[in-house]
Design a protein around this motif. Sequence first.
Motif, PDB file in Angstrom:
ATOM      1  N   GLY A   1       4.893   9.033  14.820  1.00  0.00           N
ATOM      2  CA  GLY A   1       4.783   7.598  15.183  1.00  0.00           C
ATOM      3  C   GLY A   1       4.238   6.698  14.603  1.00  0.00           C
ATOM      4  N   GLY A   2       3.493   7.095  13.337  1.00  0.00           N
ATOM      5  CA  GLY A   2       3.211   5.861  12.503  1.00  0.00           C
ATOM      6  C   GLY A   2       4.445   5.069  12.024  1.00  0.00           C
ATOM      7  N   LEU A   3       5.502   5.639  12.020  1.00  0.00           N
ATOM      8  CA  LEU A   3       6.869   5.041  11.503  1.00  0.00           C
ATOM      9  C   LEU A   3       6.980   3.795  12.284  1.00  0.00           C
ATOM     10  CD1 LEU A   3      10.190   6.421  10.411  1.00  0.00           C
ATOM     11  CD2 LEU A   3      10.014   4.691  12.080  1.00  0.00           C
ATOM     12  N   THR A   4       7.074   4.078  13.490  1.00  0.00           N
ATOM     13  CA  THR A   4       7.332   3.047  14.690  1.00  0.00           C
ATOM     14  C   THR A   4       6.119   1.869  14.543  1.00  0.00           C
ATOM     15  OG1 THR A   4       8.044   4.752  16.204  1.00  0.00           O
ATOM     16  CG2 THR A   4       7.423   2.556  17.320  1.00  0.00           C
TER      17      THR A   4
ATOM     18  N   MET B   1      -1.853  14.976   5.289  1.00  0.00           N
ATOM     19  CA  MET B   1      -0.230  15.121   5.194  1.00  0.00           C
ATOM     20  C   MET B   1       0.480  14.419   4.217  1.00  0.00           C
ATOM     21  SD  MET B   1       0.879  14.831   9.074  1.00  0.00           S
ATOM     22  CE  MET B   1      -0.385  15.223  10.297  1.00  0.00           C
ATOM     23  N   ILE B   2      -0.059  13.291   4.310  1.00  0.00           N
ATOM     24  CA  ILE B   2       0.440  12.089   3.379  1.00  0.00           C
ATOM     25  C   ILE B   2       0.299  12.354   1.756  1.00  0.00           C
ATOM     26  CG2 ILE B   2       0.745   9.740   2.853  1.00  0.00           C
ATOM     27  CD1 ILE B   2       1.955  10.560   5.720  1.00  0.00           C
ATOM     28  N   ASN B   3      -0.862  12.957   1.837  1.00  0.00           N
ATOM     29  CA  ASN B   3      -1.086  13.130   0.498  1.00  0.00           C
ATOM     30  C   ASN B   3      -0.993  14.412  -0.259  1.00  0.00           C
ATOM     31  OD1 ASN B   3      -2.144  10.517  -0.159  1.00  0.00           O
ATOM     32  ND2 ASN B   3      -4.475  11.378   0.783  1.00  0.00           N
TER      33      ASN B   3
ATOM     34  N   ASP C   1       1.032  -1.330   0.180  1.00  0.00           N
ATOM     35  CA  ASP C   1       0.124   0.027  -0.128  1.00  0.00           C
ATOM     36  C   ASP C   1       0.723   1.242   0.017  1.00  0.00           C
ATOM     37  OD1 ASP C   1      -1.756   1.977   0.830  1.00  0.00           O
ATOM     38  OD2 ASP C   1      -3.069   0.838   1.545  1.00  0.00           O
ATOM     39  N   ALA C   2       0.731   2.164  -1.279  1.00  0.00           N
ATOM     40  CA  ALA C   2       1.963   3.121  -1.234  1.00  0.00           C
ATOM     41  C   ALA C   2       1.589   4.048  -0.057  1.00  0.00           C
ATOM     42  CB  ALA C   2       1.790   3.558  -2.692  1.00  0.00           C
ATOM     43  N   PHE C   3       0.192   4.399   0.277  1.00  0.00           N
ATOM     44  CA  PHE C   3       0.159   5.285   1.469  1.00  0.00           C
ATOM     45  C   PHE C   3       1.081   5.194   2.603  1.00  0.00           C
ATOM     46  CE2 PHE C   3      -1.752   6.825   5.338  1.00  0.00           C
ATOM     47  CZ  PHE C   3      -2.266   8.005   5.016  1.00  0.00           C
ATOM     48  N   PHE C   4       0.911   3.932   3.107  1.00  0.00           N
ATOM     49  CA  PHE C   4       1.967   3.654   4.195  1.00  0.00           C
ATOM     50  C   PHE C   4       3.464   3.866   3.852  1.00  0.00           C
ATOM     51  CE2 PHE C   4      -1.878   1.145   5.021  1.00  0.00           C
ATOM     52  CZ  PHE C   4      -2.574   1.967   6.137  1.00  0.00           C
ATOM     53  N   ASN C   5       3.847   3.428   2.632  1.00  0.00           N
ATOM     54  CA  ASN C   5       5.387   3.897   2.329  1.00  0.00           C
ATOM     55  C   ASN C   5       5.566   5.165   2.406  1.00  0.00           C
ATOM     56  OD1 ASN C   5       5.394   0.916   1.952  1.00  0.00           O
ATOM     57  ND2 ASN C   5       4.888   1.089  -0.329  1.00  0.00           N
ATOM     58  N   ARG C   6       4.487   6.205   1.954  1.00  0.00           N
ATOM     59  CA  ARG C   6       4.893   7.578   2.160  1.00  0.00           C
ATOM     60  C   ARG C   6       4.961   7.977   3.312  1.00  0.00           C
ATOM     61  NH1 ARG C   6       1.048   7.579  -2.330  1.00  0.00           N
ATOM     62  NH2 ARG C   6      -0.677   8.397  -0.838  1.00  0.00           N
ATOM     63  N   LEU C   7       4.052   7.513   4.165  1.00  0.00           N
ATOM     64  CA  LEU C   7       4.038   7.768   5.780  1.00  0.00           C
ATOM     65  C   LEU C   7       5.356   7.678   6.295  1.00  0.00           C
ATOM     66  CD1 LEU C   7       1.139   7.119   8.015  1.00  0.00           C
ATOM     67  CD2 LEU C   7       3.227   7.156   8.823  1.00  0.00           C
TER      68      LEU C   7
END
Length: 759
Positions: A638-641, A611-613, A335-341
Amino acid sequence: MKSVIFSFLLILALPLSMNGNDFKGIKRITANESQNESNSWINFVKLFELSEIPEKSLTQIACDSKYWLWINEKLVVFEGQLKRGPTPNDTYYDEVDIASYLKLGKNKIAILVWYFGKDGFSHKSSGQAGLVFKNDVLHINSDNTWLSRLNKAFEYTSRDYPNYRLSESNVRFDARKESFDWILLEDNLRGFGRAKVLGDAESSPWNKLVKRPIPLWKNSGLKEYKNKINFPFVSKGDTLILTLPYNAQITPYFKIRSDAGKVIDIRTDNYRIGNTLSVRAEYVTSSGLQEYESLGWMNGHQVRYYFPEGVEIMDVKYRETGYDTEFTGSFTCNDAFFNRLWDKALRTLYVTMRDTYMDCPDRERAQWWGDLVNESGEAFYALSPSAASLTQKGMLELINWQRSDGTIYSPVPGMYTSELPGQMLASIGYYGFWNYYMNTGDKETVEKVYNGVKKYLSVWETDEKGILVHREGDWYWGDWGTNIDKQGIFNAFYYLALKGFKNMSELLGYNGEVKKTQEKMDAFKKAFNAQLWKNGEYRSETYTGETDDRTQALAVVAGLADEAKFPEILQKLKTQKFASPYLEKYVLEALFIMGYEEYGLQRMKERYSEMINDPARTTLYELWNIGSGSVNHAWSGGGLTILSQYVCGVYPVEAAWKTIRIRPQMGSLTYAATENTTVNGKFSVEINKSNGKYRIHTLLPQESNAIVMIPVSYKKINLNNHLIWNGKEKRNQWSEYLGIDNGYHTFKIKSGNWNFVAE
């Protein structure tokens, strides 16, 4: 790899509370004209001759506030010195090996010192500009044989000035008054006189000199901007907008031909945040061909140069500097969204690292400890081991600045002295100090902060019902936003602080404290649930707002909520969305802890979508929408963690990554992978769900173990093409079956390259 790890452990072993060097007999010097005015710049020069070149020539340098060092016209250090201080009274110093810059015969050391001369949210001014230089190999020390003068080309800009939180001033350079020729070997040093001796190196107001515990800055050299410009061309009086590849800490450079007296203005797109101003630069031209780099760093996605009409622009570039760590971590999924996040969180993390971890690199540059807890957790999944030294520095500073009454406060170092109780409890707790230990194995630092943690916990008392006595500290703050049940939040963070302290006590062998703290935790948990769990939600007695998602989540994360409450808490987290990006990390974590990872991913998308988009920004906002907050705020990552620790399931369960738990929670994702280099070496985990099969591929560092957890719904499991489970354990030489844990088959494996295939 072993040398990297060894070097990191040496850094950790450096005691911040000791000198590590003897400055006896060394003097502190300044320019005779210096009046300790804020935003002063001072030139220092030392001439000497050498008949042989030493193999190594360690040099100790300190100043208030920053310095640039050239030897024989070559740049050695770009922005040395850390902001003050390791304690409220003391000063850091740098150590640099200058041997490779020396030559036979005549040598010249040139140092430019920038004296901030004012406090900020990340700096405590000594009130005295000066320099300390010590080299035992060359027998060159700061004294009155050095030459010095005020650099009068550096001035205050025209108004407006940076906001009061910043210790840095705007930088203005009037090239009509002076150039940088004084660093050249053959310069005649006009205007220089003998330096003035202020006193001993370690006398007041600098006091003890403490060795810099983090690396000197990474330095890119001068680089081209993204948008290509056809040089040269003559300005029509317009602003030249140049694009950086990402939000970065930079110093701007240009080369021009101009008449004298024209004012060039330089700022970034982050200069103004609402009504709050950051730093900018001005340059007053001399006549003819000239080049200049403004030395005060700024940050943003764009650099905006205003060149007056008639200035011929030959070139513009920038230099990126920043904390010396590598981007060794990664995360990818289908899912590209989470990669960008993940990528934006990493960029946000890095742009908020320098002298300290900071909330934002433009408005404040302040080491708020609530932000630091989130940042340090991300760094262990994204950056090389050197990043941990910045967390260690922050821990020691926090405790070294502790008040006599036991309270701690941040940001430190600096002028801000207000305690935010929730953030302070978070700092010393399970996700703060203890998480640092779990990722580094640095027991020595835990020993240094232990008594300070104990002292701060003693500030907190419980009432006759067994929960916290209402205590507001200096700033009664729980989070940005609305519907904040502050007492609920504080109680949960207090329990996490007890949990961290119990673990520290056990590590250090204080068995009496372990027993006492466990008893306190047991009683507190019982009281918390008796007093705050009402009608299917957690709510403190005096709170009258809507159900606070933060309190529900923190109760889960802290371990205060039992599993029977999870379904009701889930319903609250599906409808209540008040947490700012700071505490949203804990909301998402609670969802994964409860086993609701599918909704956790859904909520992450909902909350972070704007913010991700955002195609124009590589970093995460302070708030959910662009408004008055910064667009590069530490606490938002924090989403990275969550993605690395929970989605890929990777977490150290034994200090220093000696044993790694791998328990992926993928939700509807079919592919995810993460990796990083830890203090124990590199790990990687890749999970793939397709065609009815569940695959985990992992690479484990030497001398490590992993606990791999596979859902019990899979009936057949192979490891490296060998059957290890088929309704019952198949004994083998590669793995040890540990049984079923909360719906997962658990297998223990040692270092190596492993492929699990379950079906």
